[in-house]
Each structure stands twice: as structure tokens, then as C-alpha cells.
Design a protein around this motif. Structure first.
Motif, PDB file in Angstrom:
ATOM      1  N   MET A 166      35.017  39.597  62.755  1.00 32.21           N
ATOM      2  CA  MET A 166      35.643  40.168  63.934  1.00 32.21           C
ATOM      3  C   MET A 166      36.782  39.244  64.362  1.00 32.21           C
ATOM      4  N   GLU A 167      37.958  39.807  64.568  1.00 31.28           N
ATOM      5  CA  GLU A 167      39.098  39.058  65.081  1.00 31.28           C
ATOM      6  C   GLU A 167      39.348  39.511  66.511  1.00 31.28           C
ATOM      7  N   VAL A 168      39.122  38.630  67.468  1.00 26.71           N
ATOM      8  CA  VAL A 168      39.324  38.956  68.876  1.00 26.71           C
ATOM      9  C   VAL A 168      40.752  38.565  69.248  1.00 26.71           C
ATOM     10  N   LEU A 169      41.536  39.526  69.694  1.00 24.87           N
ATOM     11  CA  LEU A 169      42.926  39.272  70.052  1.00 24.87           C
ATOM     12  C   LEU A 169      43.112  38.985  71.534  1.00 24.87           C
ATOM     13  N   SER A 170      42.206  39.486  72.352  1.00 28.28           N
ATOM     14  CA  SER A 170      42.275  39.274  73.792  1.00 28.28           C
ATOM     15  C   SER A 170      40.888  39.534  74.352  1.00 28.28           C
ATOM     16  N   SER A 171      40.663  39.092  75.560  1.00 28.89           N
ATOM     17  CA  SER A 171      39.373  39.367  76.192  1.00 28.89           C
ATOM     18  C   SER A 171      39.566  39.445  77.693  1.00 28.89           C
ATOM     19  N   ARG A 172      38.574  40.022  78.348  1.00 28.77           N
ATOM     20  CA  ARG A 172      38.596  40.078  79.803  1.00 28.77           C
ATOM     21  C   ARG A 172      37.190  40.285  80.327  1.00 28.77           C
ATOM     22  N   VAL A 173      36.996  39.942  81.554  1.00 31.43           N
ATOM     23  CA  VAL A 173      35.761  40.220  82.275  1.00 31.43           C
ATOM     24  C   VAL A 173      36.075  41.400  83.189  1.00 31.43           C
ATOM     25  N   ILE A 174      35.198  42.388  83.224  1.00 31.80           N
ATOM     26  CA  ILE A 174      35.418  43.556  84.081  1.00 31.80           C
ATOM     27  C   ILE A 174      34.365  43.574  85.181  1.00 31.80           C
ATOM     28  N   LEU A 175      34.833  43.618  86.422  1.00 24.86           N
ATOM     29  CA  LEU A 175      33.952  43.714  87.585  1.00 24.86           C
ATOM     30  C   LEU A 175      34.187  45.055  88.257  1.00 24.86           C
ATOM     31  N   ARG A 176      33.105  45.717  88.660  1.00 26.63           N
ATOM     32  CA  ARG A 176      33.217  46.959  89.411  1.00 26.63           C
ATOM     33  C   ARG A 176      32.919  46.641  90.874  1.00 26.63           C
ATOM     34  N   ALA A 177      33.949  46.709  91.680  1.00 25.63           N
ATOM     35  CA  ALA A 177      33.851  46.303  93.086  1.00 25.63           C
ATOM     36  C   ALA A 177      33.330  47.438  93.957  1.00 25.63           C
ATOM     37  N   THR A 178      32.389  47.143  94.835  1.00 26.11           N
ATOM     38  CA  THR A 178      31.898  48.159  95.768  1.00 26.11           C
ATOM     39  C   THR A 178      32.906  48.399  96.892  1.00 26.11           C
ATOM     40  N   ASP A 179      33.711  47.405  97.230  1.00 32.02           N
ATOM     41  CA  ASP A 179      34.792  47.537  98.208  1.00 32.02           C
ATOM     42  C   ASP A 179      36.032  46.964  97.532  1.00 32.02           C
ATOM     43  N   PHE A 180      36.800  47.839  96.883  1.00 33.32           N
ATOM     44  CA  PHE A 180      37.927  47.419  96.052  1.00 33.32           C
ATOM     45  C   PHE A 180      38.929  46.560  96.829  1.00 33.32           C
ATOM     46  N   ALA A 181      39.322  46.982  98.022  1.00 34.93           N
ATOM     47  CA  ALA A 181      40.322  46.240  98.803  1.00 34.93           C
ATOM     48  C   ALA A 181      39.822  44.842  99.156  1.00 34.93           C
ATOM     49  N   ARG A 182      38.574  44.738  99.573  1.00 35.65           N
ATOM     50  CA  ARG A 182      37.994  43.435  99.940  1.00 35.65           C
ATOM     51  C   ARG A 182      37.929  42.520  98.729  1.00 35.65           C
ATOM     52  N   THR A 183      37.477  43.046  97.590  1.00 36.26           N
ATOM     53  CA  THR A 183      37.360  42.240  96.382  1.00 36.26           C
ATOM     54  C   THR A 183      38.735  41.834  95.871  1.00 36.26           C
ATOM     55  N   ARG A 184      39.689  42.740  95.933  1.00 38.66           N
ATOM     56  CA  ARG A 184      41.047  42.409  95.511  1.00 38.66           C
ATOM     57  C   ARG A 184      41.614  41.285  96.381  1.00 38.66           C
ATOM     58  N   ALA A 185      41.440  41.376  97.674  1.00 39.21           N
ATOM     59  CA  ALA A 185      41.927  40.320  98.573  1.00 39.21           C
ATOM     60  C   ALA A 185      41.269  38.985  98.239  1.00 39.21           C
ATOM     61  N   PHE A 186      39.984  38.996  97.917  1.00 38.77           N
ATOM     62  CA  PHE A 186      39.276  37.761  97.560  1.00 38.77           C
ATOM     63  C   PHE A 186      39.928  37.100  96.340  1.00 38.77           C
ATOM     64  N   TYR A 187      40.130  37.869  95.271  1.00 36.66           N
ATOM     65  CA  TYR A 187      40.666  37.282  94.042  1.00 36.66           C
ATOM     66  C   TYR A 187      42.140  36.910  94.160  1.00 36.66           C
TER      67      TYR A 187
END
Length: 128
Positions: A1-22
Motif C-alpha cells: 500500500m502506498e499512502v499519498l496523504s492522510s487525514r483524521v475525520i471528526l464529525r462535529a455535533t455543533d459544527f460552528a463551535r467545533t470549527r471555532a475551537f480548531y
């Protein structure tokens, strides 16, 4: 397997609040946003060699991801984040495996492990 990129995916219950946090509290830079009909429903952040993607999620779903972020000075980051009111799960400590870590929570309770690799740690050496 050749991994070219990666990411962690979080599903936010309050998108605006979580976005402001990060963006505002942690200080991550935006790579891209997406959505439909003029409504942003996802944002991807730079994470050094990878990415973090936050999407709008179902509040009934569990958010069990752990995000590992390496920083140059764990103590300074801990002080800054505590002053910003971030929930600390584990205070700054040199762990038995030699890394300096502290653990915090995002607004949905997802765990972030903020890690410093000390100069004397084997991760700093190319010799094995």
C-alpha cells in the motif's frame, strides 16, 4: 500500500463551535472548505504532514477519534490552552516512552494529545 496523504475525520455535533475551537483556540489554518447551496458543511485543516477534516455530524453519534499534534513546546501550548478554557484530561507530563504530552478535549469530547519530542528522544535520531 502506498499512502499519498492522510487525514483524521471528526464529525462535529455543533459544527460552528467545533470549527471555532480548531481555528481560533488551537490555531489551525484552513486548507479548504466544502458544502452545498452556499452553506459550509465541512472544513479541512493543515496538520503538518497530514490533514484534519471536520464535518457536520449527528449529535447521537460517538466521536472516538484521537488527534495527535506534535508541537515544539508542550508547556507553552498547555499554558495557552488552559488560559483559553480548554478542558484538560491529563496535564503536561514526560511519559514513560519519553515524549512530553498533555491531553485535552475538543468541544465534542474528542481527545487531542499535544506532544513534544524532546531533543534526547529516539524520534530525533536517524540511528536505530
Amino acid at each position: 500500500m502506498e499512502v499519498l496523504s492522510s487525514r483524521v475525520i471528526l464529525r462535529a455535533t455543533d459544527f460552528a463551535r467545533t470549527r471555532a475551537f480548531y481555528e481560533e483556540t488551537i490555531g489551525l489554518r484552513v486548507y479548504r472548505e466544502y458544502g452545498a447551496g452556499g452553506r459550509v458543511t465541512g472544513v479541512v485543516y493543515f496538520l503538518g504532514g497530514g490533514f484534519l477534516e471536520v464535518t457536520a455530524g449527528d449529535p447521537r453519534e460517538s466521536n472516538a477519534a484521537v488527534l495527535w499534534l506534535q508541537v515544539p513546546d508542550a508547556v507553552a501550548e498547555a499554558e495557552r490552552l488552559v488560559a483559553a478554557g480548554v478542558t484538560v484530561r491529563k496535564p503536561v507530563e514526560r511519559m514513560p516512552w519519553g515524549l512530553v504530552e498533555f491531553w485535552i478535549e475538543d468541544p465534542d469530547g474528542a481527545e487531542l494529545r499535544i506532544v513534544e519530542v524532546p531533543d534526547d528522544h529516539p524520534l530525533r535520531s536517524r540511528v536505530t
